[in-house]
Each structure stands twice: as structure tokens, then as C-alpha cells.
Design an enzyme around this catalytic site. Structure first.
Site, PDB file in Angstrom:
ATOM      1  N   LYS A 188       0.865  -1.184   0.000  1.00 47.14           N
ATOM      2  CA  LYS A 188       0.000   0.000   0.000  1.00 47.14           C
ATOM      3  C   LYS A 188       0.898   1.230   0.000  1.00 47.14           C
ATOM      4  CE  LYS A 188      -1.592   2.990   2.624  1.00 47.14           C
ATOM      5  NZ  LYS A 188      -1.667   4.085   1.669  1.00 47.14           N
TER       6      LYS A 188
ATOM      7  N   CYS B 298      13.514  11.737   7.665  1.00 46.59           N
ATOM      8  CA  CYS B 298      13.449  11.340   9.069  1.00 46.59           C
ATOM      9  C   CYS B 298      14.773  11.671   9.746  1.00 46.59           C
ATOM     10  CB  CYS B 298      13.153   9.859   9.173  1.00 46.59           C
ATOM     11  SG  CYS B 298      14.241   8.877   8.163  1.00 46.59           S
TER      12      CYS B 298
ATOM     13  N   GLU C 200       8.272  16.557  15.918  1.00 45.32           N
ATOM     14  CA  GLU C 200       8.776  16.450  14.541  1.00 45.32           C
ATOM     15  C   GLU C 200       7.955  17.369  13.633  1.00 45.32           C
ATOM     16  OE1 GLU C 200       8.147  12.867  12.090  1.00 45.32           O
ATOM     17  OE2 GLU C 200      10.288  12.897  11.640  1.00 45.32           O
TER      18      GLU C 200
ATOM     19  N   GLU D  90       9.440   1.706  11.443  1.00 44.34           N
ATOM     20  CA  GLU D  90      10.461   2.758  11.494  1.00 44.34           C
ATOM     21  C   GLU D  90       9.746   4.094  11.444  1.00 44.34           C
ATOM     22  OE1 GLU D  90      13.454   2.019  12.350  1.00 44.34           O
ATOM     23  OE2 GLU D  90      12.751  -0.053  12.359  1.00 44.34           O
TER      24      GLU D  90
HETATM   25  P1  NAP Z   1       2.580   8.564   7.556  1.00 40.57           P
HETATM   26  O1  NAP Z   1       1.601   9.649   7.444  1.00 40.57           O
HETATM   27  O2  NAP Z   1       2.692   7.840   8.839  1.00 40.57           O
HETATM   28  O3  NAP Z   1       2.271   7.531   6.388  1.00 40.57           O
HETATM   29  C1  NAP Z   1       3.095   6.403   6.152  1.00 40.57           C
HETATM   30  C2  NAP Z   1       2.262   5.345   5.479  1.00 40.57           C
HETATM   31  O4  NAP Z   1       1.263   4.879   6.383  1.00 40.57           O
HETATM   32  C3  NAP Z   1       1.519   5.844   4.260  1.00 40.57           C
HETATM   33  O5  NAP Z   1       1.546   4.843   3.287  1.00 40.57           O
HETATM   34  C4  NAP Z   1       0.125   6.048   4.808  1.00 40.57           C
HETATM   35  O6  NAP Z   1      -0.867   6.007   3.834  1.00 40.57           O
HETATM   36  C5  NAP Z   1       0.012   4.878   5.728  1.00 40.57           C
HETATM   37  N1  NAP Z   1      -1.073   4.936   6.704  1.00 40.57           N
HETATM   38  C6  NAP Z   1      -1.721   6.024   7.196  1.00 40.57           C
HETATM   39  N2  NAP Z   1      -2.652   5.640   8.094  1.00 40.57           N
HETATM   40  C7  NAP Z   1      -2.600   4.286   8.167  1.00 40.57           C
HETATM   41  C8  NAP Z   1      -3.307   3.301   8.922  1.00 40.57           C
HETATM   42  N3  NAP Z   1      -4.268   3.619   9.793  1.00 40.57           N
HETATM   43  N4  NAP Z   1      -2.985   2.004   8.739  1.00 40.57           N
HETATM   44  C9  NAP Z   1      -2.012   1.648   7.876  1.00 40.57           C
HETATM   45  N5  NAP Z   1      -1.319   2.532   7.145  1.00 40.57           N
HETATM   46  C10 NAP Z   1      -1.595   3.841   7.291  1.00 40.57           C
HETATM   47  O7  NAP Z   1       4.047   9.089   7.227  1.00 40.57           O
HETATM   48  P2  NAP Z   1       4.465   9.930   5.952  1.00 40.57           P
HETATM   49  O8  NAP Z   1       3.868  11.280   6.075  1.00 40.57           O
HETATM   50  O9  NAP Z   1       4.222   9.157   4.708  1.00 40.57           O
HETATM   51  O10 NAP Z   1       6.049   9.977   6.118  1.00 40.57           O
HETATM   52  C11 NAP Z   1       6.709  10.872   6.954  1.00 40.57           C
HETATM   53  C12 NAP Z   1       7.099  10.221   8.263  1.00 40.57           C
HETATM   54  O11 NAP Z   1       7.890   9.066   8.012  1.00 40.57           O
HETATM   55  C13 NAP Z   1       7.956  11.093   9.146  1.00 40.57           C
HETATM   56  O12 NAP Z   1       7.521  10.961  10.471  1.00 40.57           O
HETATM   57  C14 NAP Z   1       9.356  10.513   8.989  1.00 40.57           C
HETATM   58  O13 NAP Z   1      10.219  10.773  10.063  1.00 40.57           O
HETATM   59  C15 NAP Z   1       9.050   9.078   8.831  1.00 40.57           C
HETATM   60  N6  NAP Z   1      10.138   8.338   8.186  1.00 40.57           N
HETATM   61  C16 NAP Z   1      10.901   7.499   8.944  1.00 40.57           C
HETATM   62  C17 NAP Z   1      11.961   6.802   8.375  1.00 40.57           C
HETATM   63  C18 NAP Z   1      12.814   5.880   9.184  1.00 40.57           C
HETATM   64  O14 NAP Z   1      13.564   5.104   8.605  1.00 40.57           O
HETATM   65  N7  NAP Z   1      12.738   5.911  10.509  1.00 40.57           N
HETATM   66  C19 NAP Z   1      12.224   6.977   7.016  1.00 40.57           C
HETATM   67  C20 NAP Z   1      11.424   7.840   6.273  1.00 40.57           C
HETATM   68  C21 NAP Z   1      10.376   8.510   6.870  1.00 40.57           C
HETATM   69  P3  NAP Z   1      -1.530   7.378   3.288  1.00 40.57           P
HETATM   70  O15 NAP Z   1      -0.457   8.110   2.595  1.00 40.57           O
HETATM   71  O16 NAP Z   1      -2.585   6.869   2.381  1.00 40.57           O
HETATM   72  O17 NAP Z   1      -2.048   8.099   4.500  1.00 40.57           O
END
Ligand code: NAP
Ligand code: MG
Length: 515
Positions: free
Chosen positions: A205, A320, A416, A286
């Protein structure tokens, strides 16, 4: 024999031929904007009435693509396809599965600039950032392919007389792959290919802002000949199909990268055992960061300022690993702060597709509004030294923003923001700086600039982050070189791009035969 792993080189766009190749790729991609993309389930393209609109964050009026959107019924179909494919895919050898990854890496390498160009349009990545993303995706394929070959080798065991003993790794089952949009090719490819090469089948997804790039991986894996049902692509809403797939009794594991909020939600939901479920789900999550660069009183201050600015503002701080706190020893605070401000003000903000842009847009309207809100909060918490609001253009542009004299417990020093905002914090001593650095719920990356060996050793022990760097930036982890993942609320420290990673998607079986 597979040759030794080497990182894919980055492209030098000051070389005219490279620059031209990228311009050609951008022109090709521009001519393909606005197309419609299906789901991919069990080897079949499936179109839906509902669509996700993917737009160019540098130009809100430009449609990148319309992507089919799965509902729960289609998510269920993808689960069934993955379950069926698992029967045969799980029985192939590691080496055989690795060949699909090596083939996919070769295809990606041939389409390198085109893939980067898609990221300029869909994710707002500048040329250099997009190029690094594509290179990292290729690295993941090459690296996990080699790791799979290694995992398939006989595992050393102690021997006792009269028995033949063996341990080997088998896959888990169907995995749900949920990547973020910020490394829309690299992280997506790494999370998907690691699960697959270990013998699992997946329901992918993708993040809603970047489904077209995710489709490119599907295209590439199909060209590489991946069997039907091994990789199922179901874009859709996180809350609707995300929850459904996480809760599904046939889901064996969830590999997630994204925000703390969603990661915690998945972790909690996955703990619930549903009727018909005969295992405990495994969760690799992560999550976010509040990463700090510490500058000691004895350090190369010019280099520190340059790396703070690069780590904070490249890709508009949407990593991140991005530096969102610079913790400066009081003796050098004024000097470093002045230089950071000067560099921040000199950065060119503009459309990611333009070769001269250093800072592109942020990903979408909700990110844009959230970051601007944090900037307003910051105006009440610190001294605004640079930026402080929107930047010009028909996209989600925000000025590189620096706040000075921020309290370590201010919201902009703890939460963040995921945008081009850095908080400068004053420390009384080196030890005080490390204490401040550790004083968040996160623990992903951090850097220390110091010439003092004792201080570096102190930080090596005491600075509690998964990826710690000395005298360099805190972003830009390389596959195989800097295994990546964080502590505490930054996640499960799965160390993507490291030797332990594939183990997470397997289980070990021991077989003993009496002779
Ligand atoms: P996000 O809003 O948490 O979304 C990540 C993924 O989760 C997306 O595919 C999202 O889909 C999905 N999602 C949302 N609600 C969900 C649910 N209830 N059940 C299952 N999946 C769900 O994060 P983002 O905005 O894409 O990315 C930014 C974040 O990622 C930041 O916090 C960053 O620090 C973190 N990050 C961490 C790392 C690491 O290695 N630690 C690396 C890169 C990024 P939708 O887009 O359809 O909502
Ligand atoms: Mg999001």
C-alpha cells in the site's frame, strides 16, 4: 558468483552530458504526465472508479497521474492473491529469488534518470535528491539480493555424534508493506524487495502522495518477471484499507515506515489476535525523528554550519534524518548561528524540476499548513533569524527557517515538524549538549562536530541514537555502509541496508536426523 556489493554512484550534473540526460528524462516524463494507473493484483491490472489524484507539489495545477484506489474488497482480493502465490514463491531458493532483484536493479539502472525525473515531479525532489533516491533503490536491490544468497547458505551449528543437524531460514507469509512518500522509490523498493527476496509475498500500500513512482516499481518488477501474486499493488487510504490489512487474520507481518502516530497505531492493532489467526504478527515500524547536530567549542565551525544547513534544508527538511535541532556550545553559538542564518538565506527555493533549485516544495497542502503552523508556534518560542513563512511560487514552497535561542523543551525543539525549520539551542558545556540532544522521545540520527577525542568518545557512548555521525552531516545514510534505523519512538531499529535486516522477514527452522 555475484560480485561484491558496491554503492551505485551519484550523478555529477555539472557534467554537460549528465545534465542533458536529465533534461531529456524530464521532457519524457513531462510528456507522460496525467496518465491513469491501475491496481495490480494477482498479476492483473484492475481499474477502479475512485482515483487518487497525484499532483506536482511544485505546481499545484499540474496533474502527475490518476491512480486507481482500492477499497476493502480489493484489498481482500490482493490478500487472497498473495496467499496463493506464497505456496510456490516460498519454496523457491534464496538464490533463485535474488535473481529477480538483480534483474530489477539492472532495469532501474537503465531507467535511472527517468525514475529520478518522476520524483522531481511527484515528490518535489530536486535533481540531486532524486538522483540519490534512485541510486539508493538500486542499492537496496543489489544489497538484499546478496544478503538473500548469504541467508540461503548452510548455517554453522555445533555437532553431536550420531545426528545430522541443520538450521535454515524460511519465510513468514503474507506481509503488508506500508512505506512513506519521502523516499518514494528507495524506501518503497527496500521494504518491498527485502520481504519478497526472503520468500514472502506482499500487499503493497504505497503512500498516497506518491503512487505513480510506486507504480514504476511494479512496472520494473513485472519486466523482471516476478510471478503473479508475489507483489500486489493497492494504493488506497491508510485509514480504510490500511487498518483492514493490518487487522487481517492472514497478515503475518507488517513492514511500516512513516510517522510515529501511524506506527504506534499499527503496533497496537497488530497485537490483537483475530479469529482464525494462528500466529502473533510481527511488526517492523520505522518512525520519526527529532535529530540534532551538536557543535563543540573546538570544531571546524564553517564545516559545521554548512552541514547543519544541508541536513536541515535539503529536500525541505522532509527526511526522518533531517537536522531539526542544532545544539551549539555557548562559546561558539553566536559565530555558528550567524553563519547558519547567512547560508539559510542564500538558498534558492524553487520548482524541483529546475536544475538551480536547492530547496523544493513540501509534499502537500496538509504538510504545508502544518509546517506554517509550527513556524507561528516558533515565533512565540524563539527568535526568528531567517525565513519564517511561505516562499513564492504556485506550489507548497516554504522559506528555510531558523529560530535562535530555543528552549530545549519548546514544542519546536521536541515535536517532529518535517519541514525546513531548524531550532538553535545554546548549551553550557559539551556534556550539557549531549544531554539536551538525548532529551526527546526520539533517537534516530545525530551528528557531533568536535576536534576533542574525549568528547567524541563520550558521544559514542552517551548520544542515544541509531545512527551517529562525527564531523559530517546527519543525513545521507548509504546502503551497506550505514545500516539505518533508530531507537525509542524512532522505531524498532531494524537497520535497513544492514546484515540483520532480512532476518526480520524470516523464521529459522532446525532439523535433526538420528543417523
Ligand atoms: P505517515 O503519514 O505515517 O504515512 C506512512 C504510510 O502509512 C503511508 O503509506 C500512509 O498512507 C500509511 N497509513 C496512514 N494511516 C494508516 C493506517 N491507519 N494504517 C495503515 N497505514 C496507514 O508518514 P508519511 O507522512 O508518509 O512519512 C513521513 C514520516 O515518516 C515522518 O515521520 C518521517 O520521520 C518518517 N520516516 C521514517 C523513516 C525511518 O527510517 N525511521 C524513514 C522515512 C520517513 P496514506 O499516505 O494513504 O495516508
Ligand atoms: Mg502523512
Amino acid at each position: 558468483m555475484v560480485p561484491e556489493f558496491r554503492n551505485e554512484p551519484l550523478t555529477d550534473f555539472s557534467v554537460p552530458a549528465n545534465r542533458q540526460a536529465m533534461l531529456d528524462a524530464l521532457a519524457k516524463v513531462r510528456s507522460e504526465l496525467g496518465r491513469t494507473y491501475p491496481l495490480f493484483i494477482g498479476g492483473e491490472e484492475v481499474m477502479t472508479e475512485a482515483k487518487i489524484r497525484s499532483i506536482n507539489p511544485s505546481n499545484k495545477d499540474e496533474l502527475v497521474g490518476l491512480v486507481a484506489k482500492a477499497d476493502q474488497a480489493l484489498a481482500e482480493r490482493a490478500m487472497q492473491a498473495a496467499l496463493k502465490a506464497f505456496e510456490s514463491w516460498s519454496r523457491k531458493s534464496f538464490t533463485e529469488r535474488a535473481r529477480y532483484l538483480f534483474k530489477a536493479a539492472a532495469i532501474m539502472r537503465r531507467r535511472k534518470h527517468e525514475l529520478s525525473a518522476w520524483m522531481c515531479f511527484e515528490a518535489g525532489k530536486t535533481w540531486a535528491e532524486a538522483d540519490a533516491d534512485t541510486a539508493e533503490a538500486i542499492d537496496f536491490l543489489e544489497f538484499y539480493g546478496r544478503e538473500a544468497v548469504r541467508m540461503g547458505e548452510p548455517q554453522p551449528l555445533a555437532r553431536i555424534p550420531g545426528e545430522d543437524n541443520e538450521q535454515f531460514y524460511i519465510p513468514l507469509g503474507v506481509g503488508i508493506i506500508i512505506p512513506p512518500w519521502n523516499f518514494p522509490l528507495a524506501i518503497l523498493t527496500g521494504m518491498t524487495s527485502s520481504a519478497i527476496v526472503a520468500g514472502n509475498t506482499v500487499v503493497l500500500k504505497p503512500a498516497s502522495p506518491t503512487p505513480v513512482i510506486a507504480w514504476k516499481l511494479v512496472e520494473i518488477m513485472r519486466e523482471a518477471g516476478i510471478p503473479d501474486g508475489v507483489l500486489n499493488y493497492v494504493p488506497g487510504s491508510g485509514s480504510e484499507i490500511g487498518d483492514y490489512l493490518v487487522d487481517h487474520p492472514k497478515t503475518r507481518f507488517i513492514s511500516f515506515t512513516g510517522s510515529r502516530e501511524v506506527g504506534v497505531r499499527i503496533y497496537e492493532r497488530a497485537a490483537k489476535v483475530h479469529p482464525g489467526q494462528i500466529w502473533l504478527k510481527r511488526v517492523v515500524a520505522e518512525m520519526g525523528g527529532k535529530d540534532a547536530i551538536v557543535v563543540d567549542s573546538e570544531a571546524d565551525l564553517e564545516e559545521a554550519a554548512l552541514q547543519i544547513v544541508g541536513s536541515a534544508f535539503n529536500f525541505s527538511g522532509q527526511k526522518c534524518s533531517a537536522c531539526s535541532r542544532a545544539i551549539l556550545h555557548k562559546d561558539i553559538y553566536d559565530q555558528v548561528a550567524a553563519r547558519v542564518v547567512e547560508l539559510a538565506k542564500s538558498m534558492r527555493v524553487g520548482p524541483a524540476t529546475e536544475p538551480d533549485s536547492q530547496v523544493g516544495p513540501v509534499i502537500d497542502e496538509s504538510a504545508y499548513n502544518k509546517i506554517l503552523e509550527y513556524i507561528e508556534i516558533g515565533k512565540g518560542e524563539g527568535k526568528l533569524l531567517a525565513g519564517g513563512g511561505k516562499a513564492e511560487g504556485n506550489g507548497y514552497f516554504i522559506q528555510p527557517t531558523v529560530f535562535g535561542d530555543v528552549d530545549p523543551h519548546a514544542r519546536i525543539a521536541q515535536e517532529e515538524i518535517f519541514g525546513p525549520v531548524v531550532a538553535l539551542i545554546r548549551a553550557d558545556s559539551f556534556e550539557d549538549a549531549i544531554r539536551i540532544a538525548n532529551d526527546t522521545e526520539y533517537g534516530l540520527t545525530g551528528s557531533v562536530f568536535s576536534r576533542n577525542r574525549d568528547h567524541l568518545e563520550y558521544a559514542r557512548r552517551e548520544f542515544h541514537v541509531g545512527n551517529l555521525y562525527f564531523n559530517r552531516k546527519c543525513t545521507g545514510a548509504l546502503v551497506g555502509v550505514h545500516p539505518f534505523g533508530g531507537f525509542n519512538m524512532s522505531g524498532t531499529d531494524s537497520k535497513a541496508g544492514g546484515r540483520d535486516y532480512l532476518l526480520l522477514f524470516t523464521q529459522a527452522k532446525a532439523v535433526s536426523e538420528k543417523l
